[in-house]
Design a protein around this motif. Sequence first.
Motif, PDB file in Angstrom:
ATOM      1  N   GLU A 160       0.634  -0.947   0.038  1.00 21.88           N
ATOM      2  CA  GLU A 160       0.037   0.070  -0.143  1.00 21.88           C
ATOM      3  C   GLU A 160       0.850   1.245   0.154  1.00 21.88           C
ATOM      4  OE1 GLU A 160      -0.709   0.834   4.729  1.00 21.88           O
ATOM      5  OE2 GLU A 160      -2.195  -0.647   3.648  1.00 21.88           O
ATOM      6  N   ASP A 161       2.250   1.157   0.123  1.00 20.29           N
ATOM      7  CA  ASP A 161       2.836   2.173   0.295  1.00 20.29           C
ATOM      8  C   ASP A 161       3.999   2.772  -0.936  1.00 20.29           C
ATOM      9  OD1 ASP A 161       4.266   4.424   2.068  1.00 20.29           O
ATOM     10  OD2 ASP A 161       6.150   3.467   1.529  1.00 20.29           O
ATOM     11  N   PRO A 162       3.782   3.856  -1.416  1.00 20.43           N
ATOM     12  CA  PRO A 162       4.322   4.282  -2.672  1.00 20.43           C
ATOM     13  C   PRO A 162       5.788   4.395  -2.613  1.00 20.43           C
ATOM     14  CG  PRO A 162       2.751   6.169  -1.938  1.00 20.43           C
ATOM     15  CD  PRO A 162       2.777   4.919  -0.897  1.00 20.43           C
ATOM     16  N   TYR A 163       6.176   4.653  -1.600  1.00 24.95           N
ATOM     17  CA  TYR A 163       7.765   4.487  -1.347  1.00 24.95           C
ATOM     18  C   TYR A 163       8.352   2.957  -1.418  1.00 24.95           C
ATOM     19  CZ  TYR A 163      12.633   5.154   0.653  1.00 24.95           C
ATOM     20  OH  TYR A 163      13.816   5.063   0.862  1.00 24.95           O
ATOM     21  N   LEU A 164       7.844   2.390  -0.592  1.00 29.08           N
ATOM     22  CA  LEU A 164       7.877   0.827  -0.487  1.00 29.08           C
ATOM     23  C   LEU A 164       7.937   0.115  -2.077  1.00 29.08           C
ATOM     24  CD1 LEU A 164       9.039  -1.845   1.032  1.00 29.08           C
ATOM     25  CD2 LEU A 164       6.366  -2.170   1.280  1.00 29.08           C
ATOM     26  N   THR A 798      -0.856  16.805   3.754  1.00 29.63           N
ATOM     27  CA  THR A 798       0.426  15.959   3.784  1.00 29.63           C
ATOM     28  C   THR A 798      -0.365  14.627   4.531  1.00 29.63           C
ATOM     29  OG1 THR A 798       0.953  16.264   6.317  1.00 29.63           O
ATOM     30  CG2 THR A 798       1.940  17.576   4.624  1.00 29.63           C
ATOM     31  N   PRO A 799       0.518  13.481   4.251  1.00 29.69           N
ATOM     32  CA  PRO A 799       0.134  12.294   5.089  1.00 29.69           C
ATOM     33  C   PRO A 799       0.482  12.559   6.516  1.00 29.69           C
ATOM     34  CG  PRO A 799       1.883  11.902   3.210  1.00 29.69           C
ATOM     35  CD  PRO A 799       1.688  13.384   3.438  1.00 29.69           C
ATOM     36  N   ILE A 800      -0.398  11.580   7.295  1.00 29.73           N
ATOM     37  CA  ILE A 800      -0.043  11.502   8.557  1.00 29.73           C
ATOM     38  C   ILE A 800       1.356  11.343   9.026  1.00 29.73           C
ATOM     39  CG2 ILE A 800      -0.665  10.478  10.864  1.00 29.73           C
ATOM     40  CD1 ILE A 800      -3.582  10.021   9.450  1.00 29.73           C
ATOM     41  N   LYS A 801       1.741  10.164   8.287  1.00 29.95           N
ATOM     42  CA  LYS A 801       3.168   9.862   8.287  1.00 29.95           C
ATOM     43  C   LYS A 801       3.660   8.982   7.191  1.00 29.95           C
ATOM     44  CE  LYS A 801       0.961   6.304  11.012  1.00 29.95           C
ATOM     45  NZ  LYS A 801       0.377   6.077  12.151  1.00 29.95           N
ATOM     46  N   ALA A 802       4.967   8.846   6.807  1.00 30.52           N
ATOM     47  CA  ALA A 802       5.214   8.423   5.453  1.00 30.52           C
ATOM     48  C   ALA A 802       6.733   7.700   5.649  1.00 30.52           C
ATOM     49  CB  ALA A 802       5.349   9.290   4.542  1.00 30.52           C
ATOM     50  N   LEU A 803       6.638   6.445   5.317  1.00 29.49           N
ATOM     51  CA  LEU A 803       8.079   5.638   5.129  1.00 29.49           C
ATOM     52  C   LEU A 803       8.971   6.364   4.159  1.00 29.49           C
ATOM     53  CD1 LEU A 803       9.371   3.023   6.035  1.00 29.49           C
ATOM     54  CD2 LEU A 803       8.586   1.915   3.862  1.00 29.49           C
ATOM     55  N   LYS A 804      10.127   6.448   4.591  1.00 32.74           N
ATOM     56  CA  LYS A 804      11.115   7.320   3.634  1.00 32.74           C
ATOM     57  C   LYS A 804      12.629   6.485   3.628  1.00 32.74           C
ATOM     58  CE  LYS A 804       8.256  10.276   1.830  1.00 32.74           C
ATOM     59  NZ  LYS A 804       7.781  10.187   0.490  1.00 32.74           N
ATOM     60  N   GLY A 805      12.486   5.384   4.399  1.00 34.57           N
ATOM     61  CA  GLY A 805      13.821   4.613   4.425  1.00 34.57           C
ATOM     62  C   GLY A 805      13.473   3.308   5.146  1.00 34.57           C
ATOM     63  N   PHE A 806      14.125   2.268   4.661  1.00 33.27           N
ATOM     64  CA  PHE A 806      14.460   1.080   5.463  1.00 33.27           C
ATOM     65  C   PHE A 806      15.581   0.422   4.944  1.00 33.27           C
ATOM     66  CE2 PHE A 806      12.046   0.130   1.311  1.00 33.27           C
ATOM     67  CZ  PHE A 806      12.585  -0.854   0.838  1.00 33.27           C
ATOM     68  N   ASN A 807      15.807  -0.508   6.099  1.00 35.38           N
ATOM     69  CA  ASN A 807      17.089  -1.275   5.896  1.00 35.38           C
ATOM     70  C   ASN A 807      16.991  -2.630   6.772  1.00 35.38           C
ATOM     71  OD1 ASN A 807      19.860  -2.266   5.416  1.00 35.38           O
ATOM     72  ND2 ASN A 807      20.715  -0.305   5.684  1.00 35.38           N
ATOM     73  N   ARG A 808      16.966  -3.819   6.036  1.00 40.22           N
ATOM     74  CA  ARG A 808      16.927  -5.070   6.798  1.00 40.22           C
ATOM     75  C   ARG A 808      18.278  -5.235   7.026  1.00 40.22           C
ATOM     76  NH1 ARG A 808      12.911  -9.929   6.310  1.00 40.22           N
ATOM     77  NH2 ARG A 808      13.862 -11.622   7.269  1.00 40.22           N
ATOM     78  N   ILE A 809      18.529  -5.488   8.332  1.00 38.07           N
ATOM     79  CA  ILE A 809      19.833  -5.938   8.789  1.00 38.07           C
ATOM     80  C   ILE A 809      19.917  -7.392   9.754  1.00 38.07           C
ATOM     81  CG2 ILE A 809      20.989  -3.637   8.795  1.00 38.07           C
ATOM     82  CD1 ILE A 809      20.310  -3.572  11.729  1.00 38.07           C
ATOM     83  N   SER A 810      21.259  -8.012   9.585  1.00 44.17           N
ATOM     84  CA  SER A 810      21.344  -9.260  10.533  1.00 44.17           C
ATOM     85  C   SER A 810      22.332  -8.916  11.557  1.00 44.17           C
ATOM     86  CB  SER A 810      21.814 -10.447   9.490  1.00 44.17           C
ATOM     87  OG  SER A 810      21.986 -11.365  10.376  1.00 44.17           O
ATOM     88  N   LEU A 811      21.883  -9.195  12.808  1.00 42.18           N
ATOM     89  CA  LEU A 811      22.528  -9.095  13.965  1.00 42.18           C
ATOM     90  C   LEU A 811      22.740 -10.313  14.841  1.00 42.18           C
ATOM     91  CD1 LEU A 811      21.252  -5.495  14.973  1.00 42.18           C
ATOM     92  CD2 LEU A 811      23.326  -5.973  14.233  1.00 42.18           C
TER      93      LEU A 811
END
Length: 871
Positions: A160-164, A798-811
Amino acid sequence: MKFRFRQLLVALLLLPAVVSAQAVKYPYQNTKLTFKTRVADLVKRMTLEEKVSQMLNSSPAIPRLGIPAYDWWNEVLHGVARTPYKVTVYPQAIAMAATFDRSSLFTMADYSALEGRAVHNKAVQQGRANERYMGLTYWTPNINIFRDPRWGRGQETYGEDPYLTAIMGNSFVRGLQGDDPKYLKAAACAKHYAVHSGPEPLRHVFNTDVSNYDLWDTYLPAFKKLVTESNVEGVMCAYNAFRTQPCCGSDVLMVDILRNQWGFKGYVTSDCWGIDDFFKNHKTHTNAETASADAVLHGTDVECGTDAYLSLVAAVKNGRLSEKDIDASVTRLFMTRFKLGMFDPVSMVKYAQTPASVLESAEHKAHALKMARQSITMLKNQGNTLPLKKTIKKIAVIGPNADNGIAILGNYNGTPTDRVTVLQGIKAKLPNAEIIYEKAINFTNDTLLDYRDVSGQYSIDGHPGFKAEYFNNVELKGTPVVKTEAEVNHFWQEGEAIGNGIKATNFSARYSTNYKAGNEGFITFEIDGDDGWRFLVDGKEVLNIWTRNRWGAQQYKLVTEPGKSYKLELEYWQGDGKANIRMSAGTYKKTDFAALTERIKDADAIVYVGGISPQLEGEEMKVPYPGFDGGDRTSIMLPKVQTELMKAFKGTGKPVVFVMMTGSAVAIPWEAENVPAIVNAWYAGQSAGTAVADVLFGDYNPAGRLPVTFYKGDSDLPDFNDYTMTNRTYRYFTGTPLYGFGYGLSYTTFKYDAVTAPSIVKKGNKMVVTVTVTNTGKMAGEEVAQLYLTYNNNAQKTPIKALKGFNRISLKAGERKMVTFTVSPSDLSLPDANGKITPLKGKFTVSVGGSQPDEKNVTTGNIVKKTVTMM
């Protein structure tokens, strides 16, 4: 000598017809010239009629110019689709979005393109390169925004998210098209352009109209990125109309934005049968000629599905458009084919040398399992119910998806050699445990067909089984290929060999037998098949489903007399896509929940595998079950019968794990409160069962995240037909979701700290944000760090909030890593009321964590925030 001869023969077969006679008769055959020069030379040598013929998805050969036939229609949504060859099947697109791993998606697309090349090469060798689903122009990815969970095709999107959607779509296109400076590995196609997302039953007549703000804020960003940055080779325009004009003939979408503002140079195809919609459904044009001319003038180069474009010859002669307009389209089409290396020797095109050994290679299958694991999203784990112990002695695996080999493949899929259901995965994980399996219920009811082996009661012409007649047409005409078959249970990919020259393309079949009744008094025949079929008993038609859309299984109850024989005939025809037809027999039996729970009460755990299925949701389907309509859903609630069954399981006092398969958001309010462990497994591809078992028993720590909002119920949803974004998706929803976009649990925990971000960002500049993430638990795991912007300027919408970055990491346990986000100037901008993209104004908040900044459920880690001012 024999070996060298075979090598030479294969090399010659791999050459396109135009190259094998390479005396360079025409300049377009001269590989030393540029593609632009060669295409221009080729197009000018074609007659008007020949040019028009190349604008159909099934383009015929032009022998005098050495142009081979070609079909533009192919699919590669999550692995090569609909091919007759066995291929690797990855998780459905929505599941791949749940990985939040752009690198994994890039690799999947890269591997799929290699398998597609291998399929194409095999087709060339076998003289089948002109058949549908054998080409190199793939009509994927589907980057429509999944704005409403009722849409059955939302499973094909990245959520549902344009950025993703834009980020994942970009990874797909780059992986599929390759990095060669001259040739494309394969040609991707961004669809369906634009403002398209159901309802399925209305898509051929529907007119959408949204504000310029919604258009540019939600519906266009992913298309813009793929066109202007990813260099996607193709675009497919949608069925529906936009502001009263069919999308393939839209001034705004096709001319102003796509060609003029974005400067798109690639080809555009209509959706299949979409040009017919101009004059048959939208009623905006009078006939095929006016519709076709208008579509071409708006930049639609290929017509898929019918032959309306053949009227373009008359349209040119009648002055509706010029031959130069035709030339523009044909030039774009041949430019794509040249870039795919179709007119050059194999020795010049590295991708054309891809061997068949890449099909289902060990590396590809391993990646399908990796992505299946990555996609699994744990929604609840009360009291550490999961992971289950592998020392478990007895386990019950129940439900309609527990052993469902169809559901795991999603739609627009290929066929792998092997597939693993959840039941099979658990059996492999627990070789010494007692495993009780029962389907127990269907998706929407508790009455099952108790299948019986009645094979001994079928005979024809003195032989057991069925007389199977296969015709090389869809009319059951001519001389058939005749076989004797023990049962009717077939699944073919289009073009797959049936035998004696008959292929699973535009064919028909008749299955005949005599059924000798026993003493039961009645028997129910269940028939399931795509496309069309009819069932006759003693020459009388009793079931008739002549449609190219799937209805799901249908039943006919035959009242019988002991010992009497009944003549059964099942006629079937196949049109487009894969073909399947199955007939079973049995008697209906209502499941006794009390008796079932009594049988499994001493199990150490109960794994219920339910949800929904691509057998219920998908493209333009006719499914006669409550809660579903035309491939869409009329309710997002989990079907009531499934909740009732889990209520019965709760009464046993045993740990209950709900493994849910779905391509969309399902409302599960009772389960969220009462079932201790819930795992969303999507449609996870050929290795779904292995991945689920790995998560359930702790061999893999889940880290999938929801790419869609899971609402509490239907009352949270606006009208399905309303395309405005008000109160839709996490960006504009003002209520409280059951599980929010970006949500997902882990077996370990993470801590976020040491966030850095500039206090002031100048307009037109990027913003760099860093944060330190620590695995504070005792188990290694993966985390999806997410960056959201919350806007504080009330003067601008504006949107209420919006994703503008993501990073999948392993720890590892106790490990710390710094994560860096670079937020681009375009991601620090928003459209105004007129759709003009402008930088943010004033203050906004940057939030980084393992979920949305205000997720109410327990998440994997805390949220860190920083206020920034745009100057």
